[in-house]
Design a protein around this motif. Structure first.
Motif, PDB file in Angstrom:
ATOM      1  N   TYR A  44       0.807  -1.222   0.000  1.00 22.06           N
ATOM      2  CA  TYR A  44       0.000   0.000   0.000  1.00 22.06           C
ATOM      3  C   TYR A  44       0.841   1.275   0.000  1.00 22.06           C
ATOM      4  O   TYR A  44       0.292   2.377  -0.011  1.00 22.06           O
ATOM      5  CB  TYR A  44      -0.950   0.023   1.201  1.00 22.06           C
ATOM      6  CG  TYR A  44      -0.257  -0.075   2.543  1.00 22.06           C
ATOM      7  CD1 TYR A  44       0.317   1.035   3.136  1.00 22.06           C
ATOM      8  CD2 TYR A  44      -0.196  -1.286   3.214  1.00 22.06           C
ATOM      9  CE1 TYR A  44       0.947   0.940   4.363  1.00 22.06           C
ATOM     10  CE2 TYR A  44       0.429  -1.388   4.440  1.00 22.06           C
ATOM     11  CZ  TYR A  44       1.002  -0.278   5.010  1.00 22.06           C
ATOM     12  OH  TYR A  44       1.634  -0.365   6.223  1.00 22.06           O
ATOM     13  N   GLN A  47       0.012   4.192  -2.303  1.00 18.51           N
ATOM     14  CA  GLN A  47      -1.309   4.793  -2.087  1.00 18.51           C
ATOM     15  C   GLN A  47      -1.529   5.227  -0.644  1.00 18.51           C
ATOM     16  O   GLN A  47      -2.654   5.528  -0.251  1.00 18.51           O
ATOM     17  CB  GLN A  47      -2.401   3.785  -2.475  1.00 18.51           C
ATOM     18  CG  GLN A  47      -2.368   3.359  -3.916  1.00 18.51           C
ATOM     19  CD  GLN A  47      -2.703   4.509  -4.846  1.00 18.51           C
ATOM     20  OE1 GLN A  47      -3.518   5.361  -4.529  1.00 18.51           O
ATOM     21  NE2 GLN A  47      -2.051   4.551  -5.990  1.00 18.51           N
ATOM     22  N   LYS A  48      -0.465   5.280   0.131  1.00 18.43           N
ATOM     23  CA  LYS A  48      -0.596   5.530   1.569  1.00 18.43           C
ATOM     24  C   LYS A  48      -1.359   6.818   1.880  1.00 18.43           C
ATOM     25  O   LYS A  48      -2.274   6.820   2.706  1.00 18.43           O
ATOM     26  CB  LYS A  48       0.793   5.560   2.216  1.00 18.43           C
ATOM     27  CG  LYS A  48       0.755   5.620   3.724  1.00 18.43           C
ATOM     28  CD  LYS A  48       2.161   5.500   4.274  1.00 18.43           C
ATOM     29  CE  LYS A  48       2.170   5.538   5.776  1.00 18.43           C
ATOM     30  NZ  LYS A  48       3.521   5.360   6.305  1.00 18.43           N
ATOM     31  N   HIS A  51      -5.003   6.402   1.154  1.00 19.52           N
ATOM     32  CA  HIS A  51      -5.635   5.525   2.146  1.00 19.52           C
ATOM     33  C   HIS A  51      -5.881   6.269   3.453  1.00 19.52           C
ATOM     34  O   HIS A  51      -6.941   6.115   4.073  1.00 19.52           O
ATOM     35  CB  HIS A  51      -4.770   4.291   2.416  1.00 19.52           C
ATOM     36  CG  HIS A  51      -4.750   3.308   1.295  1.00 19.52           C
ATOM     37  ND1 HIS A  51      -5.843   3.020   0.507  1.00 19.52           N
ATOM     38  CD2 HIS A  51      -3.752   2.528   0.820  1.00 19.52           C
ATOM     39  CE1 HIS A  51      -5.531   2.112  -0.388  1.00 19.52           C
ATOM     40  NE2 HIS A  51      -4.259   1.793  -0.224  1.00 19.52           N
ATOM     41  N   LYS A  53      -6.328   9.451   3.818  1.00 17.05           N
ATOM     42  CA  LYS A  53      -7.428  10.380   3.560  1.00 17.05           C
ATOM     43  C   LYS A  53      -8.771   9.657   3.613  1.00 17.05           C
ATOM     44  O   LYS A  53      -9.734  10.134   4.213  1.00 17.05           O
ATOM     45  CB  LYS A  53      -7.225  11.034   2.187  1.00 17.05           C
ATOM     46  CG  LYS A  53      -8.255  12.064   1.837  1.00 17.05           C
ATOM     47  CD  LYS A  53      -7.940  12.698   0.490  1.00 17.05           C
ATOM     48  CE  LYS A  53      -8.987  13.724   0.110  1.00 17.05           C
ATOM     49  NZ  LYS A  53      -8.692  14.329  -1.197  1.00 17.05           N
ATOM     50  N   ARG A  54      -8.816   8.473   3.009  1.00 19.61           N
ATOM     51  CA  ARG A  54     -10.039   7.684   2.995  1.00 19.61           C
ATOM     52  C   ARG A  54     -10.439   7.258   4.405  1.00 19.61           C
ATOM     53  O   ARG A  54     -11.617   7.328   4.783  1.00 19.61           O
ATOM     54  CB  ARG A  54      -9.810   6.453   2.124  1.00 19.61           C
ATOM     55  CG  ARG A  54     -11.020   5.665   1.811  1.00 19.61           C
ATOM     56  CD  ARG A  54     -10.644   4.566   0.842  1.00 19.61           C
ATOM     57  NE  ARG A  54     -11.801   4.071   0.154  1.00 19.61           N
ATOM     58  CZ  ARG A  54     -11.756   3.171  -0.799  1.00 19.61           C
ATOM     59  NH1 ARG A  54     -10.606   2.678  -1.191  1.00 19.61           N
ATOM     60  NH2 ARG A  54     -12.848   2.744  -1.363  1.00 19.61           N
ATOM     61  N   LEU A  55      -9.475   6.813   5.203  1.00 19.61           N
ATOM     62  CA  LEU A  55      -9.774   6.402   6.577  1.00 19.61           C
ATOM     63  C   LEU A  55     -10.218   7.585   7.433  1.00 19.61           C
ATOM     64  O   LEU A  55     -11.075   7.429   8.308  1.00 19.61           O
ATOM     65  CB  LEU A  55      -8.564   5.708   7.200  1.00 19.61           C
ATOM     66  CG  LEU A  55      -8.277   4.315   6.645  1.00 19.61           C
ATOM     67  CD1 LEU A  55      -6.946   3.797   7.171  1.00 19.61           C
ATOM     68  CD2 LEU A  55      -9.403   3.352   6.999  1.00 19.61           C
ATOM     69  N   SER A  91     -14.879  -1.335   1.271  1.00 22.01           N
ATOM     70  CA  SER A  91     -14.211  -0.900   0.052  1.00 22.01           C
ATOM     71  C   SER A  91     -12.724  -0.682   0.299  1.00 22.01           C
ATOM     72  O   SER A  91     -11.875  -1.084  -0.509  1.00 22.01           O
ATOM     73  CB  SER A  91     -14.866   0.391  -0.452  1.00 22.01           C
ATOM     74  OG  SER A  91     -14.218   0.866  -1.594  1.00 22.01           O
ATOM     75  N   PHE A  92     -12.397  -0.063   1.423  1.00 22.98           N
ATOM     76  CA  PHE A  92     -10.995   0.132   1.790  1.00 22.98           C
ATOM     77  C   PHE A  92     -10.294  -1.214   1.955  1.00 22.98           C
ATOM     78  O   PHE A  92      -9.193  -1.427   1.453  1.00 22.98           O
ATOM     79  CB  PHE A  92     -10.890   0.941   3.090  1.00 22.98           C
ATOM     80  CG  PHE A  92      -9.501   0.969   3.652  1.00 22.98           C
ATOM     81  CD1 PHE A  92      -8.516   1.743   3.069  1.00 22.98           C
ATOM     82  CD2 PHE A  92      -9.170   0.208   4.761  1.00 22.98           C
ATOM     83  CE1 PHE A  92      -7.226   1.758   3.573  1.00 22.98           C
ATOM     84  CE2 PHE A  92      -7.889   0.218   5.275  1.00 22.98           C
ATOM     85  CZ  PHE A  92      -6.909   0.999   4.678  1.00 22.98           C
ATOM     86  N   GLN A  95      -9.557  -2.835  -1.397  1.00 24.53           N
ATOM     87  CA  GLN A  95      -8.430  -2.174  -2.060  1.00 24.53           C
ATOM     88  C   GLN A  95      -7.106  -2.630  -1.449  1.00 24.53           C
ATOM     89  O   GLN A  95      -6.146  -2.930  -2.160  1.00 24.53           O
ATOM     90  CB  GLN A  95      -8.560  -0.648  -1.956  1.00 24.53           C
ATOM     91  CG  GLN A  95      -7.416   0.112  -2.597  1.00 24.53           C
ATOM     92  CD  GLN A  95      -7.360  -0.070  -4.101  1.00 24.53           C
ATOM     93  OE1 GLN A  95      -8.395  -0.117  -4.753  1.00 24.53           O
ATOM     94  NE2 GLN A  95      -6.173  -0.165  -4.655  1.00 24.53           N
ATOM     95  N   LEU A  96      -7.057  -2.696  -0.132  1.00 22.17           N
ATOM     96  CA  LEU A  96      -5.844  -3.141   0.552  1.00 22.17           C
ATOM     97  C   LEU A  96      -5.529  -4.593   0.206  1.00 22.17           C
ATOM     98  O   LEU A  96      -4.363  -4.949  -0.016  1.00 22.17           O
ATOM     99  CB  LEU A  96      -6.023  -2.970   2.061  1.00 22.17           C
ATOM    100  CG  LEU A  96      -4.774  -2.814   2.898  1.00 22.17           C
ATOM    101  CD1 LEU A  96      -3.967  -1.596   2.473  1.00 22.17           C
ATOM    102  CD2 LEU A  96      -5.144  -2.711   4.364  1.00 22.17           C
ATOM    103  N   GLU A  99      -4.001  -4.728  -3.240  1.00 22.15           N
ATOM    104  CA  GLU A  99      -2.605  -4.298  -3.196  1.00 22.15           C
ATOM    105  C   GLU A  99      -1.717  -5.383  -2.591  1.00 22.15           C
ATOM    106  O   GLU A  99      -0.591  -5.586  -3.039  1.00 22.15           O
ATOM    107  CB  GLU A  99      -2.486  -2.988  -2.418  1.00 22.15           C
ATOM    108  CG  GLU A  99      -3.105  -1.827  -3.181  1.00 22.15           C
ATOM    109  CD  GLU A  99      -3.308  -0.591  -2.341  1.00 22.15           C
ATOM    110  OE1 GLU A  99      -3.032  -0.607  -1.131  1.00 22.15           O
ATOM    111  OE2 GLU A  99      -3.779   0.420  -2.909  1.00 22.15           O
TER     112      GLU A  99
END
Length: 133
Positions: A44, A47-48, A51, A53-55, A91-92, A95-96, A99
């Motif tokens: 990840y 895209q850290k 990620h 931001k998403r969390l 969804s997160f 994605q993880l 990856e």
């Protein structure tokens, strides 16, 4: 959703299996390093920031749930927000997982059949845990 037990230093058994007991201090030009995985780089890593931001957005949704309860909002409206928060986490997680497959499983493919089998079993268990939620 279940959590993974962490060791005293904060690492998990899965992280240890994937990356060793701690991030390896292998220099970038190390001839022993076959892939960036050998350098202790997580799948990840690229895209850290996205990620995080998403969390943070999901964290805001959870705080919104707390506010909704404090403000005595209608139950169905709260349940709608619970559903949105759950979908965001799922969804997160997917994605993880993708990856992880692209990075850790691809690294195992370079190392041979036994390493591939280990990573496939590990990923399968992670998928099973995600499906239980």
């Amino acid at each position: 959703m279940t959590t993974t037990d962490a060791d005293a230093d904060g690492t998990t058994a899965a992280a240890t299996a994937c990356h060793g007991a701690e991030p390896q201090g292998v220099p970038e030009g190390d001839p022993q390093a076959v892939t960036d995985h050998d350098l202790g780089i997580h799948g990840y890593a690229k895209q850290k920031d996205a990620h995080i931001k998403r969390l943070r957005r999901i964290e805001g949704q959870i705080r919104g749930l707390q506010r909704m309860l404090e403000e005595d909002v209608y139950c169905i409206d709260i349940l709608t927000q619970v559903s949105a928060s759950t979908k965001g986490l799922q969804s997160f997680g997917l994605q993880l997982l993708e990856e992880h497959l692209r990075h850790c499983v691809a690294d195992a493919a370079v190392k041979g059949p036994e390493a591939i089998d280990e990573k496939v079993k590990e990923a399968t268990k992670a998928i099973e845990r995600m499906l239980r939620t």
